[in-house]
Structures are given as C-alpha cells and as structure tokens.
Design an enzyme around this catalytic site. Sequence first.
Site, PDB file in Angstrom:
ATOM      1  N   GLU A   7      30.858  56.692  91.492  1.00 12.22           N
ATOM      2  CA  GLU A   7      31.991  55.777  91.414  1.00 12.22           C
ATOM      3  C   GLU A   7      31.768  54.551  92.277  1.00 12.22           C
ATOM      4  O   GLU A   7      32.073  53.430  91.864  1.00 12.22           O
ATOM      5  CB  GLU A   7      33.269  56.504  91.840  1.00 12.22           C
ATOM      6  CG  GLU A   7      34.546  55.704  91.592  1.00 12.22           C
ATOM      7  CD  GLU A   7      34.926  54.773  92.725  1.00 12.22           C
ATOM      8  OE1 GLU A   7      35.745  53.859  92.488  1.00 12.22           O
ATOM      9  OE2 GLU A   7      34.414  54.941  93.857  1.00 12.22           O
ATOM     10  N   GLU A   8      31.233  54.735  93.473  1.00 12.88           N
ATOM     11  CA  GLU A   8      31.121  53.624  94.412  1.00 12.88           C
ATOM     12  C   GLU A   8      30.186  52.527  93.913  1.00 12.88           C
ATOM     13  O   GLU A   8      30.498  51.342  94.004  1.00 12.88           O
ATOM     14  CB  GLU A   8      30.654  54.122  95.780  1.00 12.88           C
ATOM     15  CG  GLU A   8      31.610  55.096  96.465  1.00 12.88           C
ATOM     16  CD  GLU A   8      32.926  54.466  96.871  1.00 12.88           C
ATOM     17  OE1 GLU A   8      33.158  53.281  96.580  1.00 12.88           O
ATOM     18  OE2 GLU A   8      33.744  55.178  97.488  1.00 12.88           O
TER      19      GLU A   8
END
Length: 435
Positions: free
Chosen positions: A293-294
């Site tokens: 996600e990051e």
Amino acid sequence: MAATAVALRDKALVDTTAWDVTESLTTEIGARPQGSPAMDRARDWGVAKLKALGFENVHVETFETESWLRGAEAAEVTAPFPQKLQILGLGRSAATPVGGLEAEIALFRSYDELLAQPPGALKGKIAVVTEPMRRTQDIRGYAGAVRTRSGGVEAAKRGAVGYLVRSISTDDTRLPHGGGAAISGIPMAALSPPDAELLERMVARGKPVRIKLSMASTYRTKAPAYNVVGEIKGRERPDEVVVIGGHLDSWDAGTGAVDDAAGIGVTTAAAKLISDLPQRPRRTIRVVMWGAEEQGGSGAAYADAHKDEVPNLIVAGESDLGAGEIFNAKLPAGSLTHPAMKAFAAAAVPLRVIISREPAVDGGADVAGLRRLGTPVVEFQQDATRYFDLHHSADDTLDKVDPKELAQNVAVWAAFVYTVADSDIDFRKTASASQ
C-alpha cells in the site's frame, strides 16, 4: 441476527486477538518496506498467523511493483549558522552524488508560493516548503497538506537540485515523517517540523542559507510483492464474499504499528471472532493482508487478479487509519433501512459510533481497484486526532496503540461483517433503489 451482533460486539471488547496479532507483527518482524527482506518475512508471518488462527484457503498472491529502499542519510546547514538537521528521504527520491550535494536554499512558507515561481527561478537551489498541516479528527487535514510531499516534481521543473518539505504531520518533535512522493529526478526529503521552523528563522535574518544533503537509496521499478489471504468459508453461499483487511507493508522509520499492523490485527480478529460462533455465517469472509500500500500496487494487483469475481464480492473495506476509536460509519448507499444494517447500527451506536447519512465512497486505498470495478465499499472513520503525530515516523511503535481503542475497532468491524455475511443484503440493489 441482531442479538448475535451484540454478543460479538461484547466479546470483541474483551478479546485480545487484535492486540496479540499487532504485537506479534511489530515485535517479530518490525518495519516492512516493500521489496525488503523484512517484507519476505512478513509474508511468511502472515501465512503462519492465518493458519494458526484457523483460516482456510490461506495463500499468497504474488505480483510485482516498485521498491524504494533507504540508505544512509544526513543533512546540515553549512552557512551562515552551521547546524545538523533531521530528515527522512521521501520514497522515490533520487540519491545525491557521492560526497553529497550542497546548495543555497529557496524557502517558501506555502506550496502555492513555490508553484508561483517561473521556470528557471530555482536553478541550482534546494527548494524548501514549510507549509504546516492542520490537526483534524478525520483525514481532512492530511488530505489538504499531502500534495506538498510530491512538490519535488514542481521544484525540479523550476531548476531546483533538491527538495525539502516540512513533514506532513501534526507533531512538534524532531522526528521527521516520510512517505511516498512522485519521481522528480532530484533528492527529496521531509524535514522535522522544528527544523522547518528553524530554517524559517534563519532565512528571516536576511543571509543566504546553504544546506548540504547526503542521501543514498536504491530503486527498482519491479520487485516481488505479496498479498496474503485467508478465508472463513460461508455455510450456505461460499461464493459470495465479504472482503476486509489492512496493509502488511510499512515504511521503515518505526515498526509500522499504527500504520498498519493495527489494521491487520483489527480485521483478522473480527473475522476470527465470527469464525468461533457456533454457526458460521452464510457468506464467506475473506481477510487480505495487502502487501504494497505504501509504495503502491497491491490494491490494483488484487483487483486485477479478482476482476472476474467482482459480481460475487458483496462489500469491501480496509482498516488503515491507525488504532483510534471508530467514531463514524459510512455504509453503502441506500442500505440504512435494511434489517441487516439496522442490526449493525443497534450494535454500533452504544460504542459511540455515528451512523452517517452519507454513503461510503472510498473504503481505503487497497480496495479502490475493486470499487472502480463495481464492488460496494464501507468506511469506518477512526479518530485520527493523534494519528498524524505518528504516521510514517520513528514514533510509529506499539506503545502508541491503546488496547481498549483497538478492541472497539474490532467490535465495530465484527458486528458489520457478521450482519452482512449472515444476511441476504445486496448493496448494489440498495444503491440502485436509492437513486
């Protein structure tokens, strides 16, 4: 249904599974940047944890996405008032030349001031933006400030050789907050808030301020990444699926406790509590530990892998705003009067959760791909008053997680997921009927 939702809520408030999972991930793995050996260990941890908790169909879905990994970093004012600065390189930052990069700064107290500069105005300089972020209970303060983190692109267009930005954070410590940024071709870093203010005071004295940056990093356009999946099979309609989860990866300064081991713990615990009922719900509950996600890519990869399954995905949601109490629930459009959502509301309101009249429109970064393909989403808004004191910083550690607040999250998720999974609610039909 309503009685079972209440019973799940009450059990969740004293259950320690979410805390145990969060503690295990942060203690045994720690920081988990995409493309790092720690992320490989996190993948194996996720598989083992889901199996130990009794999930079925536990597996890893592998894909490729970007990976930026930090090397040694340092920054200092060299003139006129030599001092060390605290920085964190931003994801996708270029490295400095060997030996570092030294230049005069051009400081802007707002991002719009930088954007007002003509091409070439920053030639040979390090651009510095010191615009502060406002503290809010929800994500609006962050949403309004985060654009400055990718300001390196605009700085480079105007000739800058480096970019520094005041951390997108609400704290007053000397710990900078990192995060991803757009590729600009120049070194980019976040300054701690006190150091951003220090530079403002130096510039106000009227003398040119020079900074030296030394930053190393490695960047790959493609590196292995992993979504880890486990299911609680439905007893009557196993092909109809409720998708929930958090993201397994994290940035590297802290141990990724509030962002997002807490989300992993909350959603895993909610599903586990439901699986322990005397009778499983009608529909399948699927927990996904999204793996990138990051730095981006896990949600798109998951949506692409499951695009043919979308008509059978009942609803999707991600827990990714820390471990503060849920104070507001946005449900899929038109569903408030359905008996299942009335049962959920009856369980959630005593937890001081506002049942919003506005429908869910987001659901989280990792379910955005599913949402675009037509999957209904749910949004549980957590109290983020303190979240951005910790977010993407070295202070994102387990001691910042309140077990009671974590348990309240589990109670809300468990009540919602159960009432959806054990009912016949069709959020696509409720949305159509409300138009």
